[in-house]
Structures are given as C-alpha cells and as structure tokens.
Design a protein around this motif. Structure first.
Motif, short mmCIF file in Angstrom:
data_model
loop_
_atom_site.label_atom_id
_atom_site.label_comp_id
_atom_site.label_asym_id
_atom_site.label_seq_id
_atom_site.Cartn_x
_atom_site.Cartn_y
_atom_site.Cartn_z
N UNK A 48 0.80 -1.14 -0.07
CA UNK A 48 -0.04 -0.11 -0.07
C UNK A 48 0.93 1.15 0.05
N UNK A 49 1.99 1.14 -0.85
CA UNK A 49 3.02 2.44 -0.80
C UNK A 49 3.66 2.48 -2.27
N UNK A 50 4.27 3.43 -2.64
CA UNK A 50 4.72 3.69 -3.98
C UNK A 50 5.83 2.28 -3.97
N UNK A 93 -2.23 12.78 -13.84
CA UNK A 93 -2.42 12.15 -12.36
C UNK A 93 -3.92 12.59 -12.05
N UNK A 94 -4.55 11.74 -11.45
CA UNK A 94 -5.94 12.11 -10.75
C UNK A 94 -5.50 12.19 -9.21
N UNK A 95 -5.65 13.29 -8.77
CA UNK A 95 -5.15 13.54 -7.41
C UNK A 95 -6.20 13.12 -6.50
N UNK A 113 0.21 3.97 -12.56
CA UNK A 113 1.12 3.97 -11.38
C UNK A 113 0.28 4.50 -10.20
N UNK A 114 0.57 3.96 -9.03
CA UNK A 114 -0.20 4.08 -8.02
C UNK A 114 0.74 4.86 -6.90
N UNK A 115 -0.20 5.51 -6.13
CA UNK A 115 0.45 6.33 -5.05
C UNK A 115 1.25 7.44 -5.51
N UNK A 116 0.73 8.28 -6.40
CA UNK A 116 1.45 9.41 -6.93
C UNK A 116 0.98 10.66 -6.50
N UNK A 117 1.94 11.49 -6.09
CA UNK A 117 1.06 12.93 -5.57
C UNK A 117 1.17 13.78 -6.95
N UNK A 131 9.35 13.24 -13.97
CA UNK A 131 9.52 13.38 -12.56
C UNK A 131 8.34 12.99 -11.90
N UNK A 132 8.26 11.98 -10.90
CA UNK A 132 7.16 11.47 -10.37
C UNK A 132 7.43 11.57 -8.97
N UNK A 133 6.65 12.42 -8.10
CA UNK A 133 6.42 12.56 -6.61
C UNK A 133 5.55 11.75 -6.10
N UNK A 134 6.01 10.53 -5.27
CA UNK A 134 5.05 9.67 -4.55
C UNK A 134 4.42 10.37 -3.56
N UNK A 135 3.44 9.75 -2.94
CA UNK A 135 2.67 10.28 -1.80
C UNK A 135 3.36 10.45 -0.70
#
Length: 148
Positions: A48-50, A93-95, A113-117, A131-135
C-alpha cells in the motif's frame, strides 16, 4: 605420507559425534547466510505504498508506448502520445485517487502507477524526461528514450 598411512590404517570412518558436529556446523552456516545477504533485497515491499517495481514497469510500458508513437507533446502535467494508428494516449494524475492514469482518446481510466502525488513531463528530442513525486515524498526521475 605418514598421514595417509594413519588414515589408511584407521578404517573406522567418522564417529557419530563427528558427523553430528559437521551437521551442526553446516546448519549454523546455512542459518547465517540469509542474514549476510542484503535483507532489503529479500524483503517484500509494502503493497500500500509507492513501489519501485511498479515504477520500473511503468517506465518499460512508457518506452514501449513511445516506440509506437508518431510524436509526443506535454502540457507539463499531462503527456500526450500520438500513435501511428491515429489514437491519442494521455498520461495524467488523478489527485483524488493518487494515481497516474492512462487514457486512449480521452476515454478509460487505466491505472499506470499508484500512490502518485504529482508528475511533470518535459519533452526532449529523443525522449521524455519525467519526474514523479510519490505520496510519501519520494521523488523519482527518469528519461525514457525512443529506441529508433
């Protein structure tokens, strides 16, 4: 030479205690080996994380999509791929869901891709910088190049 003569003269082989000691030593070595290996490599990532595995799969999928693309453009936070078939594939991204989704011609919500901010794209001549920022705050950067 004397050692071989002594060994040849003694035809009894190993005693039970010697065999048990050898087995205990082998079991101790076998028990320590996993601790000596990188435990991080063997430990599963939380589900349940990036996930780095999902990140690498996403990059491979994006490279395949890029190879099937006539041209690409970006609006900074949305990537548009114009396929040779005439379809337009977008990644955004769907916030509310914290997911990067893939849409074809504006339809569908395939999770890429899951858990993306947040995500940002920059188009280059031979590929795409992303560049991807994870949650959890982890920042991952990559350049996906077109093969030809």
């Amino acid at each position: 030479m004397r050692v071989w003569q002594a060994v040849a003269a003694k035809e009894n082989g190993f005693t039970m205690i010697e065999a048990l000691l050898a087995l205990a030593a082998a079991m101790a070595v076998a028990a320590v080996v996993p601790a000596l290996l990188s435990v991080r490599l063997l430990a599963p990532e939380p589900t349940d994380a990036f996930s780095r595995l999902e990140w690498r799969l996403f990059l491979q999928q994006l490279q395949i999509e890029l190879n099937e693309t006539k041209q690409w453009s970006t609006g900074g936070r949305v990537l548009y791929l114009q396929k040779w078939s005439g379809k337009t594939v977008s990644f955004s991204v769907v916030a509310s869901r914290a997911e990067l989704i893939r849409q074809v011609n504006g339809a569908g919500n395939e999770t890429a891709l899951r858990h993306v901010r947040a995500v940002s794209y920059r188009a280059g001549a031979r590929g795409i910088f992303l560049q991807v920022t994870a949650d959890d705050g982890t920042v991952c950067e990559a350049f996906v190049a077109r093969a030809f």
